[in-house]
Scaffold this motif. Structure first.
Motif, PDB file in Angstrom:
ATOM      1  N   ARG A  36       4.074   0.120 -10.099  1.00 40.84           N
ATOM      2  CA  ARG A  36       5.056  -0.743 -11.248  1.00 40.84           C
ATOM      3  C   ARG A  36       4.588   0.067 -12.491  1.00 40.84           C
ATOM      4  NH1 ARG A  36       2.731  -4.963 -10.366  1.00 40.84           N
ATOM      5  NH2 ARG A  36       0.429  -4.957 -11.610  1.00 40.84           N
ATOM      6  N   GLU A  37       3.905   0.763 -12.332  1.00 43.91           N
ATOM      7  CA  GLU A  37       2.646   1.529 -14.090  1.00 43.91           C
ATOM      8  C   GLU A  37       3.886   3.131 -13.647  1.00 43.91           C
ATOM      9  OE1 GLU A  37      -1.274   1.994 -13.259  1.00 43.91           O
ATOM     10  OE2 GLU A  37      -2.357   0.126 -14.216  1.00 43.91           O
ATOM     11  N   LEU A  38       3.140   3.735 -13.104  1.00 45.97           N
ATOM     12  CA  LEU A  38       4.434   4.205 -12.849  1.00 45.97           C
ATOM     13  C   LEU A  38       6.189   4.670 -12.985  1.00 45.97           C
ATOM     14  CD1 LEU A  38       2.966   7.238  -9.736  1.00 45.97           C
ATOM     15  CD2 LEU A  38       2.833   7.332 -12.137  1.00 45.97           C
ATOM     16  N   GLU A  39       6.987   3.609 -12.695  1.00 45.37           N
ATOM     17  CA  GLU A  39       8.162   3.454 -13.383  1.00 45.37           C
ATOM     18  C   GLU A  39       7.900   2.782 -14.676  1.00 45.37           C
ATOM     19  OE1 GLU A  39       8.868   0.446 -10.259  1.00 45.37           O
ATOM     20  OE2 GLU A  39       9.490   1.656  -8.857  1.00 45.37           O
ATOM     21  N   THR A  40       7.150   2.581 -14.830  1.00 42.88           N
ATOM     22  CA  THR A  40       7.631   1.969 -16.359  1.00 42.88           C
ATOM     23  C   THR A  40       7.197   2.945 -17.299  1.00 42.88           C
ATOM     24  OG1 THR A  40       5.967   0.124 -16.334  1.00 42.88           O
ATOM     25  CG2 THR A  40       6.010   0.469 -18.523  1.00 42.88           C
ATOM     26  N   ALA A  41       6.447   4.810 -17.332  1.00 41.63           N
ATOM     27  CA  ALA A  41       5.948   5.845 -17.485  1.00 41.63           C
ATOM     28  C   ALA A  41       7.669   6.758 -17.483  1.00 41.63           C
ATOM     29  CB  ALA A  41       4.536   6.074 -17.572  1.00 41.63           C
ATOM     30  N   GLY A  42       8.362   5.934 -16.859  1.00 45.47           N
ATOM     31  CA  GLY A  42       9.923   6.780 -16.529  1.00 45.47           C
ATOM     32  C   GLY A  42       9.864   7.714 -14.763  1.00 45.47           C
ATOM     33  N   PHE A  43       8.720   7.429 -13.970  1.00 41.93           N
ATOM     34  CA  PHE A  43       8.942   8.202 -12.794  1.00 41.93           C
ATOM     35  C   PHE A  43       9.667   6.459 -12.052  1.00 41.93           C
ATOM     36  CE2 PHE A  43       5.261  10.110 -14.284  1.00 41.93           C
ATOM     37  CZ  PHE A  43       4.870  10.776 -13.604  1.00 41.93           C
ATOM     38  N   GLN A  44      10.533   7.684 -10.675  1.00 49.93           N
ATOM     39  CA  GLN A  44      10.560   7.022  -9.746  1.00 49.93           C
ATOM     40  C   GLN A  44      10.042   7.191  -8.250  1.00 49.93           C
ATOM     41  OE1 GLN A  44      15.058   8.264  -8.235  1.00 49.93           O
ATOM     42  NE2 GLN A  44      14.705   6.613  -7.171  1.00 49.93           N
ATOM     43  N   VAL A  45       9.590   5.826  -8.231  1.00 48.76           N
ATOM     44  CA  VAL A  45       8.869   5.918  -6.911  1.00 48.76           C
ATOM     45  C   VAL A  45       9.521   6.100  -5.696  1.00 48.76           C
ATOM     46  CG1 VAL A  45       6.807   4.854  -5.488  1.00 48.76           C
ATOM     47  CG2 VAL A  45       6.643   5.034  -7.967  1.00 48.76           C
ATOM     48  N   VAL A  46      10.228   7.431  -4.239  1.00 52.81           N
ATOM     49  CA  VAL A  46      10.563   7.525  -3.836  1.00 52.81           C
ATOM     50  C   VAL A  46       9.792   7.228  -2.404  1.00 52.81           C
ATOM     51  CG1 VAL A  46      11.742   9.333  -5.209  1.00 52.81           C
ATOM     52  CG2 VAL A  46      10.456   9.912  -3.664  1.00 52.81           C
ATOM     53  N   GLU A  47       8.835   7.178  -2.140  1.00 47.60           N
ATOM     54  CA  GLU A  47       7.719   7.334  -0.738  1.00 47.60           C
ATOM     55  C   GLU A  47       7.058   6.905  -1.039  1.00 47.60           C
ATOM     56  OE1 GLU A  47       7.999   9.940   2.158  1.00 47.60           O
ATOM     57  OE2 GLU A  47       8.507  11.864   0.432  1.00 47.60           O
ATOM     58  N   GLY A  48       5.674   5.253   0.123  1.00 53.24           N
ATOM     59  CA  GLY A  48       4.937   5.938  -0.197  1.00 53.24           C
ATOM     60  C   GLY A  48       3.586   4.664   0.831  1.00 53.24           C
ATOM     61  N   ALA A  49       2.960   4.228   0.908  1.00 53.85           N
ATOM     62  CA  ALA A  49       2.371   3.521   1.697  1.00 53.85           C
ATOM     63  C   ALA A  49       0.852   3.621   1.419  1.00 53.85           C
ATOM     64  CB  ALA A  49       2.647   3.941   3.397  1.00 53.85           C
ATOM     65  N   GLU A  50       0.549   2.420   2.710  1.00 55.36           N
ATOM     66  CA  GLU A  50      -1.090   1.947   2.297  1.00 55.36           C
ATOM     67  C   GLU A  50      -0.907   1.345   3.944  1.00 55.36           C
ATOM     68  OE1 GLU A  50      -1.479  -1.091  -0.212  1.00 55.36           O
ATOM     69  OE2 GLU A  50       0.308  -2.198   0.611  1.00 55.36           O
ATOM     70  N   HIS A  51      -3.126   1.864   3.758  1.00 51.11           N
ATOM     71  CA  HIS A  51      -3.353   1.594   4.972  1.00 51.11           C
ATOM     72  C   HIS A  51      -4.892   1.089   5.077  1.00 51.11           C
ATOM     73  CE1 HIS A  51      -6.018   2.878   8.783  1.00 51.11           C
ATOM     74  NE2 HIS A  51      -4.977   2.201   9.410  1.00 51.11           N
ATOM     75  N   GLU A  52      -5.755  -0.008   5.782  1.00 55.30           N
ATOM     76  CA  GLU A  52      -6.813  -0.213   5.822  1.00 55.30           C
ATOM     77  C   GLU A  52      -7.404  -0.367   7.310  1.00 55.30           C
ATOM     78  OE1 GLU A  52      -9.153  -4.871   5.524  1.00 55.30           O
ATOM     79  OE2 GLU A  52      -7.660  -4.183   4.344  1.00 55.30           O
ATOM     80  N   GLY A  53      -8.523   0.447   7.204  1.00 50.80           N
ATOM     81  CA  GLY A  53      -9.052   0.567   8.303  1.00 50.80           C
ATOM     82  C   GLY A  53     -11.223   0.265   8.181  1.00 50.80           C
ATOM     83  N   ALA A  54     -11.495   1.246   8.806  1.00 49.79           N
ATOM     84  CA  ALA A  54     -12.913   1.214   8.450  1.00 49.79           C
ATOM     85  C   ALA A  54     -13.640   2.011   8.878  1.00 49.79           C
ATOM     86  CB  ALA A  54     -13.258   0.223   9.728  1.00 49.79           C
ATOM     87  N   TYR A  55     -14.977   2.212   7.734  1.00 46.99           N
ATOM     88  CA  TYR A  55     -16.477   3.406   8.553  1.00 46.99           C
ATOM     89  C   TYR A  55     -16.788   3.339   9.675  1.00 46.99           C
ATOM     90  CZ  TYR A  55     -14.510   5.431   3.932  1.00 46.99           C
ATOM     91  OH  TYR A  55     -13.565   5.997   1.921  1.00 46.99           O
ATOM     92  N   GLU A  56     -17.563   3.892  10.000  1.00 48.14           N
ATOM     93  CA  GLU A  56     -18.447   2.814  11.187  1.00 48.14           C
ATOM     94  C   GLU A  56     -19.510   3.471  10.814  1.00 48.14           C
ATOM     95  OE1 GLU A  56     -18.723   2.654  15.240  1.00 48.14           O
ATOM     96  OE2 GLU A  56     -17.514   0.329  14.868  1.00 48.14           O
ATOM     97  N   PHE A  57     -20.620   3.466  10.763  1.00 49.03           N
ATOM     98  CA  PHE A  57     -22.127   4.297  10.636  1.00 49.03           C
ATOM     99  C   PHE A  57     -23.182   4.027  11.455  1.00 49.03           C
ATOM    100  CE2 PHE A  57     -20.194   3.436   6.606  1.00 49.03           C
ATOM    101  CZ  PHE A  57     -20.280   4.794   5.395  1.00 49.03           C
ATOM    102  N   ARG A  58     -23.762   5.379  12.226  1.00 50.68           N
ATOM    103  CA  ARG A  58     -24.288   4.739  13.423  1.00 50.68           C
ATOM    104  C   ARG A  58     -25.847   3.976  12.994  1.00 50.68           C
ATOM    105  NH1 ARG A  58     -26.861  10.157  15.510  1.00 50.68           N
ATOM    106  NH2 ARG A  58     -28.058   9.947  13.633  1.00 50.68           N
ATOM    107  N   ASP A  59     -25.970   3.887  11.450  1.00 47.45           N
ATOM    108  CA  ASP A  59     -27.411   2.804  11.659  1.00 47.45           C
ATOM    109  C   ASP A  59     -26.890   2.559   9.892  1.00 47.45           C
ATOM    110  OD1 ASP A  59     -28.202   5.136  11.132  1.00 47.45           O
ATOM    111  OD2 ASP A  59     -29.500   5.551  12.911  1.00 47.45           O
ATOM    112  N   VAL A  60     -28.302   2.012   9.863  1.00 46.35           N
ATOM    113  CA  VAL A  60     -28.131   2.078   7.888  1.00 46.35           C
ATOM    114  C   VAL A  60     -28.503   3.794   7.983  1.00 46.35           C
ATOM    115  CG1 VAL A  60     -30.429   0.876   5.979  1.00 46.35           C
ATOM    116  CG2 VAL A  60     -29.146  -0.630   8.084  1.00 46.35           C
ATOM    117  N   ALA A  61     -28.851   4.569   8.217  1.00 44.92           N
ATOM    118  CA  ALA A  61     -29.817   5.729   7.483  1.00 44.92           C
ATOM    119  C   ALA A  61     -28.558   6.462   7.238  1.00 44.92           C
ATOM    120  CB  ALA A  61     -30.890   6.643   8.936  1.00 44.92           C
TER     121      ALA A  61
END
Length: 258
Positions: free
Chosen positions: A181-206
Motif C-alpha cells: 500500500r505504501e509503495l503504491e501510494t508513492a507511485g509504484f506498481q507492485v507486480v509480484e510478491g509473497a510472504e512466508h511464516e516458518g521457524a528458527y530452531e536453536f539447539r538449546d538456550v546457549a
C-alpha cells in the motif's frame, strides 16, 4: 542458584561477545536451523541484474551477498549501509569491485526523515535485503520504470521473546500488505510478491544467546546473561534443556516506478 544453574549461566555468559562486522551466521550452522522461504532471492536478483545499467544495494551489510553477484553487476553499482560496524567490512569486500559504499539508513521510526544521498532518477534497479526505506525517497532516486526488489523480515518475527525476556521490539506495520500500500501510494506498481511464516530452531538456550549477540535489536537494551539469568533459566526449564523455537517471518516484493 544451585550449582548446575551456576554452570548453565556461566556457559551462556561465554556466548556473549561484541556484535561482529558483516552479516554471517555460519558459526551457528550446527546449532540452529531455519525454515527456507519458497522463493529464490538469488535467482530473482540475477534475473533483474541482466538488464540493469545502474544499481543500488541498500543495507549491504558486510557486502557478502552483493559480492556474490560480482560477475553480473554493471560498472555503475553503489551500495549503502547504516550499521557503522559494517561499513569498513563492506568497503573492504566491495572495494575490489570498485563499488562505493555510502553511510545511509532510513530510521525505522521515521523513514522519511533522512534524504537518500543520491540525485533524482539516479538508478534503474534498487535492491534491498532486510533494510528499512522511504517509499517517497525510493520513488525519487529510481528512474521511470525502474525496479525495486526487496526481501524483508516481518515486523512481528520472534514475538516469543516478549514472553521470555519481558520486551521485544516489534514493527507491526512491516508486512507485505502495508508495504504494498505504501509503495503504491508513492507511485509504484507492485507486480509480484509473497510472504512466508516458518521457524528458527536453536539447539538449546546457549545457541539462542549466541544468536542474540548477532541481532541485538531483538533484545532489551540492557540485555546481558547476568541481568536476564532468571528468565533464561526459566526458558531452559520450560524446554527441558532442549530446542528453543522462534517464529521466522519473511516477505518479498518487486515493484516498478510508474
Amino acid at each position: 542458584m544451585r550449582k548446575t544453574e551456576e554452570q548453565l549461566v556461566a556457559s551462556w555468559r561465554a556466548e556473549e561477545r561484541p556484535q561482529p562486522e558483516g552479516w554471517d551466521f555460519s558459526d551457528l550452522a550446527d546449532r540452529m536451523t531455519e525454515s527456507q522461504v519458497p522463493w529464490n532471492l538469488t535467482a530473482i536478483y540475477r534475473a533483474s541484474l541482466a538488464d540493469a545499467t545502474s544499481v543500488l544495494d541498500m543495507g549491504t551489510g558486510g557486502g557478502e551477498f552483493l559480492r556474490s553477484f560480482g560477475d553480473a553487476l554493471p560498472p555503475d553499482t553503489t551500495a549503502t549501509e547504516g550499521w557503522s560496524p559494517n561499513l569498513a567490512a563492506a568497503r573492504e569486500a566491495l572495494g575490489p569491485l570498485a563499488i562505493e559504499v555510502l553511510e545511509y539508513t532510513a530510521p525505522d521510526e521515521d523513514v522519511d526523515s533522512v534524504d537518500m544521498p543520491f540525485s533524482s532518477n539516479r538508478f534503474d534497479l534498487v535492491l534491498n535485503r532486510h533494510e528499512s526505506f522511504s517509499p517517497r525517497e525510493l520513488a525519487r532516486v529510481l528512474a521511470e520504470r525502474g525496479q525495486f526488489i526487496t526481501q524483508q523480515v516481518g515486523g512481528d518475527e520472534a514475538h516469543e521473546l516478549e514472553a521470555w525476556l519481558g520486551h521485544h521490539r516489534e514493527l507491526p506495520h512491516v508486512n507485505l500488505a502495508t508495504m504494498r500500500r505504501e509503495l503504491e501510494t508513492a507511485g509504484f506498481q507492485v507486480v509480484e510478491g509473497a510472504e512466508h511464516e516458518g521457524a528458527y530452531e536453536f539447539r538449546d538456550v546457549a545457541a539462542l544467546v549466541a544468536y542474540l549477540q548477532l541481532v541485538p535489536w531483538e533484545t532489551p537494551d540492557d540485555f546481558t546473561v547476568d541481568r536476564y539469568a532468571d528468565q533464561l533459566l526459566a526458558l531452559h526449564r520450560e524446554t527441558a534443556g532442549g530446542p528453543v523455537r522462534l517464529t521466522r517471518k519473511r516477505f518479498w516484493l518487486r515493484a516498478v516506478r510508474q
